[in-house]
Design a protein around this motif. Structure first.
Motif, short mmCIF file in Angstrom:
data_model
loop_
_atom_site.label_atom_id
_atom_site.label_comp_id
_atom_site.label_asym_id
_atom_site.label_seq_id
_atom_site.Cartn_x
_atom_site.Cartn_y
_atom_site.Cartn_z
N GLY A 49 39.90 53.94 45.01
CA GLY A 49 39.24 54.59 43.72
C GLY A 49 39.53 55.75 42.98
N GLY A 75 39.84 56.71 39.32
CA GLY A 75 38.97 57.70 38.36
C GLY A 75 39.92 58.03 37.81
N GLU A 125 38.00 45.40 46.02
CA GLU A 125 36.76 45.49 45.56
C GLU A 125 36.91 46.48 44.21
OE1 GLU A 125 33.71 46.62 43.24
OE2 GLU A 125 34.13 48.37 44.83
N GLN A 126 37.52 47.66 45.69
CA GLN A 126 37.47 48.75 44.09
C GLN A 126 39.42 48.85 43.23
OE1 GLN A 126 36.52 51.73 43.43
NE2 GLN A 126 35.24 50.86 43.85
N ASN A 133 37.92 44.50 41.36
CA ASN A 133 36.45 44.70 40.72
C ASN A 133 36.62 45.78 40.06
OD1 ASN A 133 35.41 42.39 41.22
ND2 ASN A 133 34.13 43.70 42.63
N GLN A 134 37.12 46.73 40.21
CA GLN A 134 37.08 47.96 38.89
C GLN A 134 38.33 48.47 38.18
OE1 GLN A 134 34.06 49.72 39.07
NE2 GLN A 134 33.47 48.13 40.79
N LYS A 170 39.43 45.64 35.86
CA LYS A 170 38.81 44.71 34.26
C LYS A 170 38.17 46.37 34.07
CE LYS A 170 36.83 41.17 37.55
NZ LYS A 170 38.30 40.66 38.45
N HIS A 171 38.16 47.14 34.52
CA HIS A 171 37.86 48.14 33.17
C HIS A 171 38.05 47.91 31.94
CE1 HIS A 171 35.30 51.43 35.72
NE2 HIS A 171 35.87 51.26 36.40
N ARG A 172 39.15 48.12 31.96
CA ARG A 172 39.82 47.70 30.20
C ARG A 172 39.07 46.44 29.85
NH1 ARG A 172 43.53 49.27 26.82
NH2 ARG A 172 43.80 47.88 25.18
N MET A 216 35.98 45.38 30.48
CA MET A 216 34.85 45.31 30.48
C MET A 216 33.73 46.11 29.26
SD MET A 216 33.01 45.09 34.84
CE MET A 216 33.94 46.43 34.77
N TYR A 224 31.85 43.10 25.73
CA TYR A 224 32.70 42.33 26.55
C TYR A 224 32.14 42.86 27.98
CZ TYR A 224 36.70 41.78 23.99
OH TYR A 224 37.74 41.24 23.02
N GLY A 225 30.93 43.96 27.97
CA GLY A 225 30.16 44.13 28.93
C GLY A 225 29.05 43.48 29.34
N HIS A 238 27.35 46.44 32.51
CA HIS A 238 28.84 47.88 32.27
C HIS A 238 28.63 47.67 31.12
CE1 HIS A 238 30.05 44.85 35.58
NE2 HIS A 238 30.05 43.98 35.00
N TYR A 279 29.50 50.90 28.41
CA TYR A 279 30.29 51.76 28.15
C TYR A 279 30.46 52.73 27.28
CZ TYR A 279 33.16 49.49 32.18
OH TYR A 279 34.23 49.53 33.50
N PRO A 307 33.58 56.37 44.27
CA PRO A 307 34.98 56.43 44.45
C PRO A 307 35.92 56.99 42.81
CG PRO A 307 34.62 54.72 46.14
CD PRO A 307 33.49 54.14 44.36
N GLY A 308 35.65 56.66 41.97
CA GLY A 308 36.00 56.58 40.14
C GLY A 308 35.38 57.92 40.37
N ILE A 309 34.45 58.56 40.43
CA ILE A 309 34.12 59.71 40.55
C ILE A 309 34.34 60.86 41.20
CG2 ILE A 309 31.99 61.06 40.37
CD1 ILE A 309 31.57 59.11 37.39
N GLY A 324 37.84 60.97 41.75
CA GLY A 324 39.00 61.04 41.12
C GLY A 324 39.09 61.61 39.97
N ALA A 325 37.75 61.08 39.03
CA ALA A 325 36.95 61.83 37.71
C ALA A 325 37.24 63.70 37.94
CB ALA A 325 36.82 60.98 37.17
N TYR A 337 41.57 42.37 25.83
CA TYR A 337 41.55 44.00 26.17
C TYR A 337 42.41 43.67 28.20
CZ TYR A 337 39.34 45.50 22.17
OH TYR A 337 39.47 46.16 21.00
#
Lengths: 326, 330
Positions: free
Chosen positions: A65, A69, A92-93, A96-97, A100-102, A104, B108-109, B113, B115, B133-135, B137-138, B327
């Motif tokens: 995850g 990020g 899950e990461q 689902n993440q 799919k981010h692109r 979504m 799409y979201g 979702h 964005y 978790p992504g936060i 990493g950011a 996409y």
């Protein structure tokens, strides 16, 4: 041409990317001082320091995850999941993440993340350290999936995975780390989605991945003694798949065997068989044979383990079955 | 009870009346937006399903007001308020709920979702705890590049029971990244009350920060000024290189989990009382002494803005069905 082990080839690609590109960093469990549980990242901490070669806690969800990020923010992280069995914890990461981010976001976001992992039987690790789960990821739109079987492929494909703007799961095989192979002087990127024909032949096509590429080449040598000419194709990238090379090969030979170490049921061979029968139905002279592991969690005792996973003999028998169909 | 300033460790900074009036306006915009989408959903115009943030407007507005445009957020399934507060125009959010190309995620979201990368919204997440978790990493990327930015994760009390929460808190503190974990504690995990899902008293959920040695800042989530000051303090802490912050905001969901939720699990009298005593917009209106006439003027403008958003969305473009593939890969 210089020779590298498979392990050194992976390390070479990592080192070159870290050297040339500040946006690249690697993280995972025990990858720093210890150099990774498979010794792939040995020496990288000394050269690049702890900011870019990061040991992590045992937190597979957070490893993948946080890689996601950082990737969204323009870095090119390469994360290591020590055993692919542990990828299940980060599903899950990944699913689902990352995948799919692109979509979504309507294309606002890309996730240039590489997830390196390894697995495979042959050393009695038991059921939770030896699975081959690559087929799971081929089912997920948005991911790319690579499985390298030689040092040169490992190096060139890993480079392309790092510089691909999509999340890519990069499978290495535990028992291949010490094999040696010739590589070019300079790293040559190998494009994702291009199969490699390891051996040309005219009677049967074997489409094999990972360790089974080597087992299949051995089987092809044996078959040759009986006058059966076998072509061995390694897709190398499972997603996207180089359907053209595979289908053309089968149209030429009219017979096909798929071979992987993962269990046969629901394995990547099933997808290959579906693609091939649809595209080359009129060319086929025999049912497509699938070679894979027995449908059981891998048992520990060496005798049971070796019985359950496929070897060259199993590929050879499958080759013979397709030829026997006339 | 500590004062707002003490709780927020803001050094006693005040918030001007003009700013509070701005907060009032934005919170009421969120409220009217949410009421409108409930209405349009019931009318059958909106596909999918919706979670509205009625009662939680102050956490969205107070937090986002304290952030810079280049700071990033990850939102939750209850996302509309966060998206509005981070700066996405309401017509683009409305268009997304209608599944139109003009939507903030181009259709799409959907509601879960949203964005808008340009204003730092990295996406709402339909998996509870999925965005945390992504936060981390950011925030790690910001730290590695020496950028003065923070990464902010919104999540609820239910999410504090997920593995990603614990792994993310642990990793963020270990690496002292500039992240803010915004706990919108409304005391409900969908229909399950705090007493059935939290081993701590609901008011004490901030204690979870201590397990990671993380800085805890708490504020009343129904008091937008307190939320704003607390977020400023959290941001300063994170940007000073002192590590992440758990920002614990006790808030109240004055509506169901999703639109259409009959809330059979909830005491009707308690809910009625909460609606009368915990409504953050009513509380701020009273404090600012906004009279009926002034309220009607503001309300009229915001209602018209939301109505215009609906018209914009309805007039929007339906995506080509085959663009579903557009996409998947970069």
């Amino acid at each position: 041409m210089p020779e590298l082990t498979y392990r050194e080839a992976v390390r070479d690609a990592l080192g070159k990317a870290l050297r040339e590109d500040d946006s690249v960093f690697i993280m995972g469990e025990d990858i720093a001082e210890m150099g990774g549980s498979m010794a792939v990242t040995q020496g990288l901490l000394d050269e690049f320091g702890p900011t870019r070669v990061r040991n992590t806690p045992i937190s597979e969800m957070a490893i993948v995850g946080s890689g996601i990020g950082a990737a969204i923010q323009g870095m090119r992280p390469i994360v290591e999941i020590m055993y692919e069995d542990f990828l299940t914890i980060s599903m899950e990461q990944l699913v689902n993440q990352a995948a799919k981010h692109r979509t979504m976001s309507g294309g606002q976001i890309s996730v240039p993340l590489t997830i390196r992992t390894q697995g495979g039987a042959g050393w009695s690790p038991g059921a939770q350290h030896a699975q081959q789960l690559e087929a799971w990821f081929v089912h997920v739109p948005g991911l790319k999936v690579v499985f390298a079987s030689t040092p040169e492929d490992a190096r060139g494909l890993l480079w392309s995975a790092i510089y691909d703007d999509n999340p890519t799961v990069f499978f290495e095989h535990r028992t291949l780390y010490s094999i040696k192979g010739e590589v070019s002087d300079e790293l040559q990127p190998i494009p994702l989605g291009k199969a490699r024909i390891h051996r040309e032949g005219s009677d049967v096509t074997v489409v094999a991945t990972g360790r089974l590429v080597h087992e299949s080449l051995q089987a092809a040598e044996e078959a040759e003694k009986d006058g059966i000419s076998v072509e061995v194709v390694d897709p190398r990238t499972l997603l996207p798949l180089d359907e053209q090379t595979i289908v053309e090969s089968v149209k030429k030979t009219a017979r096909c065997v798929t071979a992987h170490e993962a269990v046969t049921r629901g394995g990547f061979g099933a997808e290959l068989a579906a693609v091939i029968q649809h595209a080359a139905f009129d060319w086929l002279d025999a049912p497509i044979e699938r070679v894979g592991a027995a449908f059981a969690p891998l048992a520990f005792a060496p005798g049971m383990e070796q019985w359950a996973v496929p070897h060259a003999d199993d590929v050879l028998e499958a080759i013979r079955r397709t030829v026997a169909r006339g | 009870m500590a004062t707002v300033e003490e709780r927020a460790e803001s050094g006693g900074r005040g918030v001007s009346e003009a700013m509070l009036r701005g907060f009032f306006r934005e919170m009421l915009l969120i409220r009217r937006f949410e009421e409108k989408v409930e209405d349009r959903f019931r009318a059958g115009e909106l596909p999918g399903f919706l979670h509205v943030a009625i009662g939680q407007e102050a956490t969205a507005t107070g937090v986002c007001a304290a952030l810079a445009r280049e700071d990033v957020i990850a939102s939750t399934h209850r996302a509309h308020g966060h998206a509005i507060a981070k700066g996405t125009p309401v017509e683009r959010i409305m268009a997304e709920l209608y599944g139109k190309v003009e939507g903030c995620s181009k259709g799409y979201g959907g509601s879960m979702h949203l964005y808008d990368v340009e204003v730092g919204n990295l996406g709402a997440n339909a998996v509870v705890g999925g965005g945390l978790p992504g936060i981390v990493g950011a925030a790690l990327a910001f730290k590695m590049r020496g950028e003065k930015r923070v990464a902010v994760a919104f999540f609820g009390d239910g999410a504090t029971n997920t593995g990603t929460f614990h792994e993310s808190m642990n990793l963020a503190q270990l690496w002292t990244v500039p992240a803010i974990f915004v706990l919108e504690n409304n005391g409900w995990a969908e229909s399950t009350p705090a007493s059935q899902q939290l081993p701590l008293p609901v008011e004490e959920l901030g204690k979870r920060a201590a397990a990671y040695g993380m800085k805890l800042i708490e504020a009343d989530g129904q008091d937008v000024e307190a939320v704003y000051l607390a977020t400023l303090a959290a941001r300063e802490h994170a940007l000073a290189g002192k590590g992440p912050v758990l920002l614990h905001l006790r808030t109240h969901r004055l509506t169901g989990h999703f639109v259409g939720d009959p809330q059979v699990y909830r005491d009707k009298d308690e809910l009625k009382e909460e609606r009368e005593t915990k409504d953050p917009i009513r509380l701020l209106g009273a404090r600012l002494e906004i009279g009926e006439d002034e309220f009607s003027t503001i309300d009229g403008e915001l209602t018209a803005e939301v109505e215009a958003a609906v018209e914009f969305a309805k007039a929007g473009t339906d995506p080509k069905p085959e663009d579903a593939l557009k996409y998947v890969y970069a």
